[in-house]
Design a protein around this motif. Sequence first.
Motif, PDB file in Angstrom:
ATOM      1  N   ALA A 178      11.933  38.818   8.409  1.00 63.46           N
ATOM      2  CA  ALA A 178      12.954  39.621   7.739  1.00 63.46           C
ATOM      3  C   ALA A 178      13.825  40.328   8.776  1.00 63.46           C
ATOM      4  CB  ALA A 178      12.290  40.651   6.824  1.00 63.46           C
ATOM      5  N   ASP A 179      15.071  40.626   8.399  1.00 64.38           N
ATOM      6  CA  ASP A 179      15.956  41.359   9.292  1.00 64.38           C
ATOM      7  C   ASP A 179      16.895  42.231   8.471  1.00 64.38           C
ATOM      8  OD1 ASP A 179      18.161  39.759   8.406  1.00 64.38           O
ATOM      9  OD2 ASP A 179      17.616  38.216   9.841  1.00 64.38           O
ATOM     10  N   ALA A 180      17.704  43.019   9.167  1.00 58.33           N
ATOM     11  CA  ALA A 180      18.588  43.972   8.498  1.00 58.33           C
ATOM     12  C   ALA A 180      19.705  43.295   7.713  1.00 58.33           C
ATOM     13  CB  ALA A 180      19.189  44.914   9.537  1.00 58.33           C
ATOM     14  N   LEU A 181      19.972  42.021   7.988  1.00 62.70           N
ATOM     15  CA  LEU A 181      21.049  41.313   7.308  1.00 62.70           C
ATOM     16  C   LEU A 181      20.736  41.015   5.837  1.00 62.70           C
ATOM     17  CD1 LEU A 181      22.056  38.802  10.124  1.00 62.70           C
ATOM     18  CD2 LEU A 181      23.248  40.893   9.445  1.00 62.70           C
ATOM     19  N   ASP A 182      19.460  41.100   5.462  1.00 60.80           N
ATOM     20  CA  ASP A 182      19.099  40.841   4.069  1.00 60.80           C
ATOM     21  C   ASP A 182      19.837  41.776   3.108  1.00 60.80           C
ATOM     22  OD1 ASP A 182      17.424  38.628   4.143  1.00 60.80           O
ATOM     23  OD2 ASP A 182      15.660  39.825   4.653  1.00 60.80           O
ATOM     24  N   THR A 183      20.047  43.001   3.526  1.00 60.41           N
ATOM     25  CA  THR A 183      20.652  43.982   2.614  1.00 60.41           C
ATOM     26  C   THR A 183      22.127  43.698   2.339  1.00 60.41           C
ATOM     27  OG1 THR A 183      21.119  45.453   4.486  1.00 60.41           O
ATOM     28  CG2 THR A 183      19.043  45.784   3.302  1.00 60.41           C
ATOM     29  N   SER A 184      22.806  42.984   3.252  1.00 64.41           N
ATOM     30  CA  SER A 184      24.224  42.698   3.056  1.00 64.41           C
ATOM     31  C   SER A 184      24.489  41.237   2.685  1.00 64.41           C
ATOM     32  CB  SER A 184      25.016  43.038   4.319  1.00 64.41           C
ATOM     33  OG  SER A 184      24.537  42.290   5.433  1.00 64.41           O
ATOM     34  N   ALA A 185      23.468  40.392   2.739  1.00 69.46           N
ATOM     35  CA  ALA A 185      23.646  38.967   2.467  1.00 69.46           C
ATOM     36  C   ALA A 185      23.725  38.699   0.969  1.00 69.46           C
ATOM     37  CB  ALA A 185      22.491  38.171   3.072  1.00 69.46           C
ATOM     38  N   ARG A 186      24.303  37.548   0.637  1.00 72.14           N
ATOM     39  CA  ARG A 186      24.293  37.041  -0.732  1.00 72.14           C
ATOM     40  C   ARG A 186      23.108  36.108  -0.843  1.00 72.14           C
ATOM     41  NH1 ARG A 186      26.425  38.702  -5.551  1.00 72.14           N
ATOM     42  NH2 ARG A 186      26.856  36.945  -6.936  1.00 72.14           N
ATOM     43  N   HIS A 187      22.208  36.381  -1.788  1.00 74.49           N
ATOM     44  CA  HIS A 187      20.973  35.606  -1.907  1.00 74.49           C
ATOM     45  C   HIS A 187      21.031  34.673  -3.112  1.00 74.49           C
ATOM     46  CE1 HIS A 187      18.765  37.919   1.167  1.00 74.49           C
ATOM     47  NE2 HIS A 187      19.542  38.909   0.767  1.00 74.49           N
ATOM     48  N   ALA A 188      20.322  33.551  -2.980  1.00 76.68           N
ATOM     49  CA  ALA A 188      20.183  32.604  -4.084  1.00 76.68           C
ATOM     50  C   ALA A 188      18.707  32.275  -4.249  1.00 76.68           C
ATOM     51  CB  ALA A 188      20.971  31.328  -3.811  1.00 76.68           C
ATOM     52  N   VAL A 189      18.251  32.268  -5.486  1.00 81.01           N
ATOM     53  CA  VAL A 189      16.873  31.880  -5.795  1.00 81.01           C
ATOM     54  C   VAL A 189      16.912  30.849  -6.919  1.00 81.01           C
ATOM     55  CG1 VAL A 189      14.609  32.635  -6.592  1.00 81.01           C
ATOM     56  CG2 VAL A 189      15.934  34.110  -5.069  1.00 81.01           C
ATOM     57  N   LEU A 190      16.153  29.777  -6.755  1.00 79.28           N
ATOM     58  CA  LEU A 190      16.027  28.765  -7.793  1.00 79.28           C
ATOM     59  C   LEU A 190      14.764  29.028  -8.600  1.00 79.28           C
ATOM     60  CD1 LEU A 190      18.083  27.387  -5.847  1.00 79.28           C
ATOM     61  CD2 LEU A 190      17.030  25.204  -6.492  1.00 79.28           C
ATOM     62  N   TYR A 191      14.906  28.997  -9.921  1.00 80.26           N
ATOM     63  CA  TYR A 191      13.781  29.219 -10.830  1.00 80.26           C
ATOM     64  C   TYR A 191      13.550  27.964 -11.661  1.00 80.26           C
ATOM     65  CZ  TYR A 191      14.280  34.178  -9.723  1.00 80.26           C
ATOM     66  OH  TYR A 191      14.356  35.386  -9.068  1.00 80.26           O
ATOM     67  N   ASN A 192      12.279  27.606 -11.831  1.00 79.81           N
ATOM     68  CA  ASN A 192      11.978  26.460 -12.676  1.00 79.81           C
ATOM     69  C   ASN A 192      11.932  26.889 -14.139  1.00 79.81           C
ATOM     70  OD1 ASN A 192       9.471  27.678 -13.108  1.00 79.81           O
ATOM     71  ND2 ASN A 192       8.340  26.255 -11.806  1.00 79.81           N
TER      72      ASN A 192
END
Length: 208
Positions: A178-192
Amino acid sequence: MQRQNFRCMHRLRVRWAEVDMQKIVFNAHYLMYIDTAMSEYWRALALPYEASMHILGGEMYVKKATVEYHASAKLDDTLDVGMRCARIGNSSCVFEAAIYCGDRLLVTGELIYVFADPATQTSTPVPAALRAILEGYEAGAEMVEVRTGDWNALGRDAARLRTAVFVREQGIPADAEADALDTSARHAVLYNRLGQPVATGRLLQQAP
């Protein structure tokens, strides 16, 4: 059986250990090829098998397996193994398989699975959720839903996946994952279709 009848097709190559004195694939290995394709079928459904069966409250047990031989595969042949769910009964599912070398049909097979209570190994009805997933896949439906958002919205599921893949499987130190960029990044999660997170990624913006 025609190749176009199979949405799930798994490719493999015949290995030296799988041929017999006649230099063709020993008959029992074809069932192993089909079983390998069955694992890929669960992957195509986006269902991590063990965790998914836990949610569904049962297990799939093989009741019957039949194989019919039409032609032989030889060492180093590239084979395509097709797998499809042909019928769903009250507590059983019938899967059909076909093994091809190019356009030549070598083997056909049928597997009958019974959904059962793992504690007693007695059959129970196929869960409605599993039935819908199998029918949807064979009808051409998407097996995952993509959700995008910030770390507050998706961080819990994203972190769980990343920990499983990078920390537990690949041995990366947890503090390096993990790093500090997580808070400003756009995240994508795939759900089944059971609501399980199965994949994740992030998009970083290096400049405005």
